[in-house]
Design an enzyme around this catalytic site. Sequence first.
Site, PDB file in Angstrom:
ATOM      1  N   GLU A  38       1.005  -0.787   0.208  1.00  0.00           N
ATOM      2  CA  GLU A  38       0.149  -0.098  -0.807  1.00  0.00           C
ATOM      3  C   GLU A  38       0.466   1.776  -0.366  1.00  0.00           C
ATOM      4  O   GLU A  38       2.069   1.380   0.621  1.00  0.00           O
ATOM      5  CB  GLU A  38      -1.000  -0.136   1.317  1.00  0.00           C
ATOM      6  CG  GLU A  38      -2.236   0.955   1.691  1.00  0.00           C
ATOM      7  CD  GLU A  38      -2.743   1.364   2.922  1.00  0.00           C
ATOM      8  OE1 GLU A  38      -1.936  -0.001   3.520  1.00  0.00           O
ATOM      9  OE2 GLU A  38      -2.935   1.671   3.069  1.00  0.00           O
ATOM     10  N   LYS A 109      -9.500   2.115  -1.954  1.00  0.00           N
ATOM     11  CA  LYS A 109      -9.444   1.515  -0.379  1.00  0.00           C
ATOM     12  C   LYS A 109     -10.740   1.550  -0.126  1.00  0.00           C
ATOM     13  O   LYS A 109     -11.414   2.998   0.260  1.00  0.00           O
ATOM     14  CB  LYS A 109      -8.273   1.273   0.185  1.00  0.00           C
ATOM     15  CG  LYS A 109      -8.120   1.216   1.758  1.00  0.00           C
ATOM     16  CD  LYS A 109      -7.132   1.229   2.417  1.00  0.00           C
ATOM     17  CE  LYS A 109      -7.306   0.535   3.956  1.00  0.00           C
ATOM     18  NZ  LYS A 109      -5.951   1.249   4.310  1.00  0.00           N
ATOM     19  N   CYS A 142      -5.073  -3.174   2.544  1.00  0.00           N
ATOM     20  CA  CYS A 142      -4.879  -2.945   3.862  1.00  0.00           C
ATOM     21  C   CYS A 142      -6.455  -3.851   4.708  1.00  0.00           C
ATOM     22  O   CYS A 142      -6.683  -4.305   4.645  1.00  0.00           O
ATOM     23  CB  CYS A 142      -4.017  -2.306   4.340  1.00  0.00           C
ATOM     24  SG  CYS A 142      -2.929  -2.614   6.006  1.00  0.00           S
ATOM     25  N   VAL A 169      -0.307  -2.745  10.637  1.00  0.00           N
ATOM     26  CA  VAL A 169       0.594  -2.082  12.017  1.00  0.00           C
ATOM     27  C   VAL A 169      -0.086  -3.740  13.290  1.00  0.00           C
ATOM     28  O   VAL A 169       0.996  -3.552  14.110  1.00  0.00           O
ATOM     29  CB  VAL A 169       0.741  -0.847  12.264  1.00  0.00           C
ATOM     30  CG1 VAL A 169       1.388   0.184  11.749  1.00  0.00           C
ATOM     31  CG2 VAL A 169      -1.326  -0.639  12.263  1.00  0.00           C
TER      32      VAL A 169
END
Length: 222
Positions: A38, A109, A142, A169
């Site tokens: 991304e 997205k 993501c 993350v």
Amino acid sequence: MKAGFVQFEPIFGDIGLNIENVERLTEGINAELVVLPELFNSGYLFTSKEEAFSLAEEIPAGRTTGELCRIARKRNIHIVAGICERQGDKLFNSAVLVSPEGYRGVYRKMHLFNEENIWFQPGNGGFQVFDIGACRIGIMICFDWFFPEAARILALNGAHLICHSANLVLPYCQQVMATRCLENRVFAVTANRTGREVRGGNDFLFTGKSQITGPQGDILWQ
Ligand code: ACM
């Protein structure tokens, strides 16, 4: 078919260097399809809307899409790559598909994560599927992994393989993608980035661990 990913550390704000690194890292590659992370060209942690705009590009007219088309032609590969997209006064967290013949399409997205909601509009183009010859692919970015509908819609639209560009993350996605593949009978390539960005009061450590997952819920490559 052969599919793969490029896992690397994009350098915030250095679009030229990030493209150069992808060109170097795909040298000698033997695959039909390569997925990049991304926002691979810009980096992730913007600190203002102005900064995000300054790193955003039109698709397909912008520099990065043009360079990716050149690399796809030179390496004879399809590439799915996350790009910070500008359309008029709007920004999208997008991923392009380019082939050796040129630009094929874009996914914007849908499920924005955290402060992405400040910079980006949610995607408005749906979940399209693209025939690349060897198979039909769909694209997720993501945090879309968190919402089962994304992979399900792509599978219902006929995707065999989901290209998943990521800047992860949180630690849960890799395991969940095995379930997404099992429940939808698809393959997935999750291309995550590495490295750390400390900007605007945020400190994000990106978790790497890119993987290719199969329809039996099996991790084919990690
Ligand atoms: C994310 O969606 N980049 C966590």
